[in-house]
Write an enzyme that holds these catalytic residues in place. Structure first.
Site, short mmCIF file in Angstrom:
data_model
loop_
_atom_site.label_atom_id
_atom_site.label_comp_id
_atom_site.label_asym_id
_atom_site.label_seq_id
_atom_site.Cartn_x
_atom_site.Cartn_y
_atom_site.Cartn_z
N GLY A 119 0.97 -1.34 -0.07
CA GLY A 119 0.11 -0.25 -0.13
C GLY A 119 0.92 1.42 0.04
N GLU A 130 -5.38 -3.86 -5.27
CA GLU A 130 -4.30 -5.11 -5.33
C GLU A 130 -4.74 -6.17 -4.51
OE1 GLU A 130 -0.19 -2.14 -5.31
OE2 GLU A 130 -1.28 -3.10 -3.60
N LYS A 142 13.20 -5.48 1.26
CA LYS A 142 11.83 -5.91 1.56
C LYS A 142 11.60 -6.99 2.42
CE LYS A 142 10.52 -2.34 -1.32
NZ LYS A 142 9.72 -2.55 -2.39
C1 5RP Z 1 1.36 -0.02 -4.09
C2 5RP Z 1 2.23 -1.26 -3.50
C3 5RP Z 1 3.47 -1.50 -3.84
O1 5RP Z 1 3.52 -2.96 -4.36
C4 5RP Z 1 4.55 -1.38 -3.00
O2 5RP Z 1 4.39 -0.25 -2.34
C5 5RP Z 1 6.02 -1.74 -3.47
O3 5RP Z 1 6.50 -0.68 -4.31
P1 5RP Z 1 7.82 -0.40 -4.85
O4 5RP Z 1 7.85 -1.52 -6.03
O5 5RP Z 1 7.64 0.77 -5.71
O6 5RP Z 1 8.83 -0.68 -3.91
O7 5RP Z 1 1.72 -1.93 -2.32
O8 5RP Z 1 0.05 0.15 -3.20
#
Ligand code: 5RP
Length: 229
Positions: free
Chosen positions: A101, A109, A127
């Site tokens: 999010g 999503e 992550k």
């Molecule tokens: C968007 C999300 C994205 O998947 C999450 O924020 C990861 O983003 P990024 O790939 O830019 O790091 O949940 O709502």
């Protein structure tokens, strides 16, 4: 211990975006998430656009990018099921539970993920966490309920702030607001998600435990690591 990566975070995202093509089923419609990692996946998907029917998208931003690449975008209501949904995460733990999010697209999503048999998470190694909660937890809320939801989080030790953009409360693709909650340690993601989902005014909580990842393609210094859950 992991050797320091010579690849930038951007390059790791490109790597996992390309690796995700392996999970796309020719002749089918693929579920597509949102974010900078997914953008790399969309770019890679363009190379096989003639061998898929199209995509179901989780945000206006991804829809625009998919269409710009010449990939057909289907409404989620037109599709009964998908083989695979590919999306990034803000955090993922060793069981495939995620916080999502950061890009404010969590509700759509979760809806698209719920259509899919398999959730493939694409992420760089920053992550991967032991316990969810260091990343401020996004919660999409009905604006009139924001203050009471913030008080409920305070009672469990979290500090909720309204996400803003250009000085105004951010408005999601669904016309709602986002609270970002700091200070939580989400040790039981399934129970936590169920609990918060029941609070009046919560549209979607950014814990993806009931819709967890089945596979994570993790970009690391050593290349793409595949985690199965
Ligand atoms: C968007 C999300 C994205 O998947 C999450 O924020 C990861 O983003 P990024 O790939 O830019 O790091 O949940 O709502």
């Amino acid at each position: 211990m992991t050797a320091p990566s010579t690849l930038s975070q951007e390059e790791l995202k490109t790597l996992v975006g390309q690796a995700a093509l392996h999970y796309v089923v020719p002749g089918e419609i693929v579920g597509v998430g949102t974010g900078s990692t997914v953008n790399k996946f969309i770019d890679a998907l363009a190379t096989m656009k003639d061998s898929i029917r199209g995509a179901v998208s989780s945000s206006e931003a991804s829809t625009a990018r998919l269409k710009a690449m010449g990939i057909a975008v289907f409404d989620a209501n037109e599709v009964a099921s998908l083989s695979v949904y590919i999306d990034g995460a803000d955090e993922i733990d060793g069981r495939g539970y995620m916080v999502k999010g950061g890009g404010a697209a969590l509700t759509r999503e979760k809806i698209v993920a719920a259509l899919a048999e398999r959730f493939v998470c694409i992420a760089d190694e920053s992550k991967l966490v032991k316990t969810l909660g260091a990343f401020p937890l996004p919660v999409e809320v009905i604006p009139m309920a924001a203050a009471q939801i913030a008080r409920r989080f305070a009672a469990m030790g979290g500090q909720a702030t309204l996400r803003r953009k250009d000085g105004q409360p951010l408005v999601t693709d669904n016309g709602q607001h986002i609270l970002d909650v700091r200070g939580l340690q989400i040790t039981e993601p399934l129970a936590f998600e169920s609990q918060v989902n029941q609070w009046p005014g919560v549209v979607t909580v950014g814990v993806f435990a009931h819709q967890k990842a089945h596979v994570c393609l993790l970009g690391t210094a050593q290349g793409v690591r595949t985690l199965q859950f």
